[in-house]
Design an enzyme around this catalytic site. Structure first.
Site, PDB file in Angstrom:
ATOM      1  N   GLY A  89     -17.027 -49.957  39.485  1.00  0.00           N
ATOM      2  CA  GLY A  89     -17.109 -48.724  38.695  1.00  0.00           C
ATOM      3  C   GLY A  89     -17.448 -49.033  37.255  1.00  0.00           C
ATOM      4  O   GLY A  89     -17.053 -50.081  36.718  1.00  0.00           O
ATOM      5  N   SER A  90     -18.200 -48.133  36.655  1.00  0.00           N
ATOM      6  CA  SER A  90     -18.662 -48.398  35.288  1.00  0.00           C
ATOM      7  C   SER A  90     -18.744 -47.102  34.483  1.00  0.00           C
ATOM      8  O   SER A  90     -19.649 -46.925  33.675  1.00  0.00           O
ATOM      9  CB  SER A  90     -20.023 -49.078  35.324  1.00  0.00           C
ATOM     10  N   GLY A  91     -17.804 -46.192  34.754  1.00  0.00           N
ATOM     11  CA  GLY A  91     -17.733 -44.968  33.953  1.00  0.00           C
ATOM     12  C   GLY A  91     -16.982 -45.235  32.661  1.00  0.00           C
ATOM     13  O   GLY A  91     -16.911 -46.373  32.172  1.00  0.00           O
ATOM     14  N   ASN A  92     -16.408 -44.186  32.128  1.00  0.00           N
ATOM     15  CA  ASN A  92     -15.708 -44.263  30.852  1.00  0.00           C
ATOM     16  C   ASN A  92     -14.540 -45.257  30.920  1.00  0.00           C
ATOM     17  O   ASN A  92     -14.407 -46.159  30.077  1.00  0.00           O
ATOM     18  CB  ASN A  92     -15.211 -42.837  30.549  1.00  0.00           C
ATOM     19  N   PHE A 121     -23.039 -47.726  39.567  1.00  0.00           N
ATOM     20  CA  PHE A 121     -23.778 -46.718  40.343  1.00  0.00           C
ATOM     21  C   PHE A 121     -24.995 -46.406  39.482  1.00  0.00           C
ATOM     22  O   PHE A 121     -24.918 -45.624  38.537  1.00  0.00           O
ATOM     23  CB  PHE A 121     -22.883 -45.496  40.549  1.00  0.00           C
ATOM     24  N   LYS A 293      -0.409 -35.626  36.641  1.00  0.00           N
ATOM     25  CA  LYS A 293      -0.460 -35.178  35.233  1.00  0.00           C
ATOM     26  C   LYS A 293      -1.812 -34.532  34.903  1.00  0.00           C
ATOM     27  O   LYS A 293      -1.908 -33.739  33.964  1.00  0.00           O
ATOM     28  CB  LYS A 293      -0.090 -36.314  34.259  1.00  0.00           C
TER      29      LYS A 293
HETATM   30  N1  LIG Z   1     -11.572 -42.067  31.252  1.00  0.00           N
HETATM   31  C1  LIG Z   1     -10.292 -42.223  31.010  1.00  0.00           C
HETATM   32  O1  LIG Z   1      -9.808 -42.057  29.887  1.00  0.00           O
HETATM   33  C2  LIG Z   1      -9.390 -42.644  32.119  1.00  0.00           C
HETATM   34  C3  LIG Z   1      -9.732 -42.469  33.444  1.00  0.00           C
HETATM   35  N2  LIG Z   1      -8.872 -42.843  34.433  1.00  0.00           N
HETATM   36  C4  LIG Z   1      -9.219 -42.699  35.847  1.00  0.00           C
HETATM   37  O2  LIG Z   1     -10.134 -43.721  36.197  1.00  0.00           O
HETATM   38  C5  LIG Z   1     -11.008 -43.281  37.237  1.00  0.00           C
HETATM   39  C6  LIG Z   1     -12.442 -43.564  36.824  1.00  0.00           C
HETATM   40  O3  LIG Z   1     -12.725 -42.776  35.676  1.00  0.00           O
HETATM   41  P1  LIG Z   1     -13.937 -43.063  34.704  1.00  0.00           P
HETATM   42  O4  LIG Z   1     -14.306 -44.489  34.678  1.00  0.00           O
HETATM   43  O5  LIG Z   1     -13.559 -42.424  33.413  1.00  0.00           O
HETATM   44  O6  LIG Z   1     -15.153 -42.313  35.413  1.00  0.00           O
HETATM   45  P2  LIG Z   1     -16.073 -41.178  34.769  1.00  0.00           P
HETATM   46  O7  LIG Z   1     -15.315 -39.916  34.707  1.00  0.00           O
HETATM   47  O8  LIG Z   1     -16.678 -41.695  33.518  1.00  0.00           O
HETATM   48  O9  LIG Z   1     -17.183 -40.955  35.891  1.00  0.00           O
HETATM   49  C7  LIG Z   1     -18.478 -41.398  35.785  1.00  0.00           C
HETATM   50  C8  LIG Z   1     -18.737 -42.544  36.732  1.00  0.00           C
HETATM   51  O10 LIG Z   1     -18.888 -42.064  38.075  1.00  0.00           O
HETATM   52  C9  LIG Z   1     -20.040 -42.689  38.615  1.00  0.00           C
HETATM   53  N3  LIG Z   1     -20.587 -41.935  39.738  1.00  0.00           N
HETATM   54  C10 LIG Z   1     -21.266 -40.776  39.713  1.00  0.00           C
HETATM   55  N4  LIG Z   1     -21.633 -40.432  40.964  1.00  0.00           N
HETATM   56  C11 LIG Z   1     -21.186 -41.409  41.779  1.00  0.00           C
HETATM   57  C12 LIG Z   1     -21.247 -41.633  43.179  1.00  0.00           C
HETATM   58  N5  LIG Z   1     -21.825 -40.765  44.006  1.00  0.00           N
HETATM   59  N6  LIG Z   1     -20.666 -42.740  43.683  1.00  0.00           N
HETATM   60  C13 LIG Z   1     -20.039 -43.610  42.880  1.00  0.00           C
HETATM   61  N7  LIG Z   1     -19.936 -43.468  41.543  1.00  0.00           N
HETATM   62  C14 LIG Z   1     -20.513 -42.373  41.008  1.00  0.00           C
HETATM   63  C15 LIG Z   1     -20.980 -42.755  37.450  1.00  0.00           C
HETATM   64  O11 LIG Z   1     -22.027 -43.659  37.713  1.00  0.00           O
HETATM   65  C16 LIG Z   1     -20.032 -43.243  36.361  1.00  0.00           C
HETATM   66  O12 LIG Z   1     -19.877 -44.633  36.440  1.00  0.00           O
HETATM   67  C17 LIG Z   1     -10.687 -41.789  37.451  1.00  0.00           C
HETATM   68  O13 LIG Z   1      -9.875 -41.647  38.575  1.00  0.00           O
HETATM   69  C18 LIG Z   1      -9.940 -41.400  36.187  1.00  0.00           C
HETATM   70  O14 LIG Z   1      -9.003 -40.367  36.384  1.00  0.00           O
HETATM   71  C19 LIG Z   1      -7.670 -43.407  34.144  1.00  0.00           C
HETATM   72  C20 LIG Z   1      -7.294 -43.617  32.841  1.00  0.00           C
HETATM   73  C21 LIG Z   1      -8.120 -43.246  31.745  1.00  0.00           C
HETATM   74  O1  LIG Z   2      -5.895 -40.654  32.711  1.00  0.00           O
HETATM   75  C1  LIG Z   2      -6.193 -40.529  31.544  1.00  0.00           C
HETATM   76  C2  LIG Z   2      -5.393 -41.055  30.434  1.00  0.00           C
HETATM   77  O2  LIG Z   2      -4.441 -41.980  30.850  1.00  0.00           O
HETATM   78  C3  LIG Z   2      -7.421 -39.794  31.195  1.00  0.00           C
HETATM   79  O3  LIG Z   2      -7.209 -38.449  31.352  1.00  0.00           O
HETATM   80  P1  LIG Z   2      -8.475 -37.481  31.379  1.00  0.00           P
HETATM   81  O4  LIG Z   2      -9.237 -37.794  32.622  1.00  0.00           O
HETATM   82  O5  LIG Z   2      -7.890 -36.106  31.351  1.00  0.00           O
HETATM   83  O6  LIG Z   2      -9.262 -37.798  30.137  1.00  0.00           O
END
Ligand SMILES: NC(=O)C1=CN([C@@H]2O[C@H](COP(=O)(O)OP(=O)(O)OC[C@H]3O[C@@H](n4cnc5c(N)ncnc54)[C@H](O)[C@@H]3O)[C@@H](O)[C@H]2O)C=CC1
Ligand SMILES: O=C(CO)COP(=O)(O)O
Length: 439
Positions: A89-92, A121, A293
């Site tokens: 994974g490479s999102g936020n 992705f 949450k």
């Molecule tokens: N962003 C934050 O502040 C935090 C997020 N999390 C949790 O971490 C997990 C990942 O979150 P993020 O990295 O922020 O993701 P994100 O919300 O930035 O999502 C975008 C990612 O999803 C990918 N994506 C889009 N379509 C896709 C597909 N069909 N298959 C696979 N990947 C696909 C994109 O390429 C991108 O890498 C989530 O469950 C989130 O709740 C946990 C703590 C903090």
């Molecule tokens: O899980 C998170 C903080 O720990 C991020 O929350 P959000 O997805 O609502 O930004």
């Protein structure tokens, strides 16, 4: 009062600073002595200055007094090849955690293979692939812009190639994509591999409501723990100090210290001077808190969007915490109640998410514009995901199956607002605790 503040500060520094924490016998001077207090402050300042670390090797973050080059847990002898890590994974958050890990693998190269793979992705940004941009400019310009990434972090668009030879898989994608990912991985992951899920959400399937870590274990046959805490990714990426909780239980085939993943290895993998890690056993507790949450944060966003103020937001969080704990005790009795209030993954994550997370932003926008949750997510988040939107539906479906929706009025109210156009203004009525029967 002043003395109390100093004592509190000292205790804090002692817990976080290597010099002070290494000197457990260090005696606190009598506060009545101005002279020794000054001496202490000078000593403390000089010790801290000496330990303020080099700038981060990518050089884009500010120095701060919590920087240090090593930690006590690094005294560990490996009796095997260094662990190889892949972040899926490479999102936020995916990119942020990959950055944290890559900093640590470089620092502890006797424990970890310095090169960290990050599965992307892939998508086009203009004419370029995001993967190529990450590997050449060392920034994830779409999901974590303006943050320099370590050069030992290598983006890879090929899922199976990215996990080749990996000993530890760190899952970090929006949870709705997990089933498709594990399907592709099936048959390609050796049983000795260990995993950590950084996802927030549940899997709802034939086994009922499942933790995502259990889902990974069931589908891939590997031990999986979790990482969850009060960690808004943009702040962690900028190296603003925060903390998190990692939970992991040793598997039946644990190979022994220095040979296998355990709490020490996980601490070394995730702990940074700006990202403090506590490792515990309660995988269920941190996962439930992290998933639910996000539902509470949507309710806080409605309240904020309607301009109801801080009292209303606090009331939602109080009620939400109660429902989170109740859900844990009812469906995952192995979770520990103290995790919810003692760990970063508990009430601290609830507070930060309800203050500044994406879920609260999406719900606030819904309240202000009248747009749907999915429209708001699309317009505000540039491809990122607000996981509460899906989680509130999963929770509703599960509670409905159990005929228990009325036991969780806040979760149910959020679901009804998001999916059935119930008015946000009716929220107080929907969650009102009526002790008096109307005869
Ligand atoms: N962003 C934050 O502040 C935090 C997020 N999390 C949790 O971490 C997990 C990942 O979150 P993020 O990295 O922020 O993701 P994100 O919300 O930035 O999502 C975008 C990612 O999803 C990918 N994506 C889009 N379509 C896709 C597909 N069909 N298959 C696979 N990947 C696909 C994109 O390429 C991108 O890498 C989530 O469950 C989130 O709740 C946990 C703590 C903090
Ligand atoms: O899980 C998170 C903080 O720990 C991020 O929350 P959000 O997805 O609502 O930004």
């Amino acid at each position: 009062m002043l003395a109390l503040r100093r004592l509190t500060r000292y205790t804090f520094l002692k817990r976080t600073h290597p010099v002070l924490s290494a000197h457990r016998a260090y005696k606190f001077f009598p506060l009545s002595s101005t002279c020794s207090r000054r001496t202490f402050q000078i000593q403390l300042r000089s010790k801290m200055t000496a330990h303020i670390n080099h700038k981060s090797h990518n050089g884009n973050q500010d120095d701060h007094p919590f920087k240090r080059s090593d930690s006590a847990v690094s005294i560990m002898h490996l009796k095997r090849e260094p662990f190889k890590i892949t972040v899926i994974g490479s999102g936020n958050w995916g990119t942020t955690i990959a950055k944290v890990i890559a900093e640590n693998t470089e620092l502890h190269s006797h424990i970890f293979n310095p090169e960290v793979r990050m599965w992307v992705f892939d998508e086009k940004i203009g004419d370029e692939n995001l993967t190529d941009i990450i590997n050449t400019r060392h920034q994830n310009v779409k999901y974590l812009p303006n943050i320099d990434l370590p050069h030992n972090l290598v983006a890879d668009p090929d899922l199976l190639h990215s996990i080749k030879g990996a000993d530890i898989l760190v899952f970090n994608i929006p949870h709705q994509f997990l089933p498709n990912i594990v399907k592709q991985l099936q048959g390609h992951v050796a049983p000795h591999v260990r995993a950590i899920s950084c996802l927030k959400g549940f899997e709802l399937g034939s086994k009922g409501v499942q933790l995502l870590s259990s889902y990974v274990t069931d589908e891939l046959g590997v031990q999986c723990g979790a990482l969850s805490g009060a960690n808004l990714a943009p702040e962690v990426a900028k190296e603003h100090w925060s903390e998190t909780t990692v939970a992991y239980q040793l598997p039946k085939d644990y190979q022994g210290e220095g040979k296998d993943v355990d709490h020490k290895v996980l601490k070394l993998l995730f702990h940074r001077p700006y990202f403090h890690v506590n490792v515990i056993d309660d995988v269920a507790g941190i996962s439930i808190a992290g998933a639910l949450k996000n539902v509470v944060a949507l309710a806080c966003g409605f309240v904020e969007g309607m301009g109801w103020g801080n009292n209303a937001s606090a009331a939602i969080q109080r009620l939400g915490l109660g429902e989170i704990i109740k859900f844990g005790r009812m469906f995952f009795p192995e979770s520990k109640v103290e995790t919810y209030y003692q760990e970063s993954a508990g009430v601290a994550d609830l507070i930060t998410t309800c203050s500044g997370g994406r879920n609260v932003k999406v719900a606030t926008y819904m309240a202000k514009t009248g747009k749907s949750a999915l429209e708001a997510e699309k317009e505000l988040l540039n491809g990122q995901s607000a996981q509460g939107i899906i989680t509130c539906r999963e929770v509703h479906e599960w509670l409905q199956t159990c005929e228990l929706t009325q036991e969780y009025p806040l979760f149910e109210a959020v679901y009804q607002i998001v999916y059935n156009n119930v008015r946000m203004e009716d929220l107080p009525e929907m969650i009102e605790e009526l002790d008096i029967e109307d005869k």
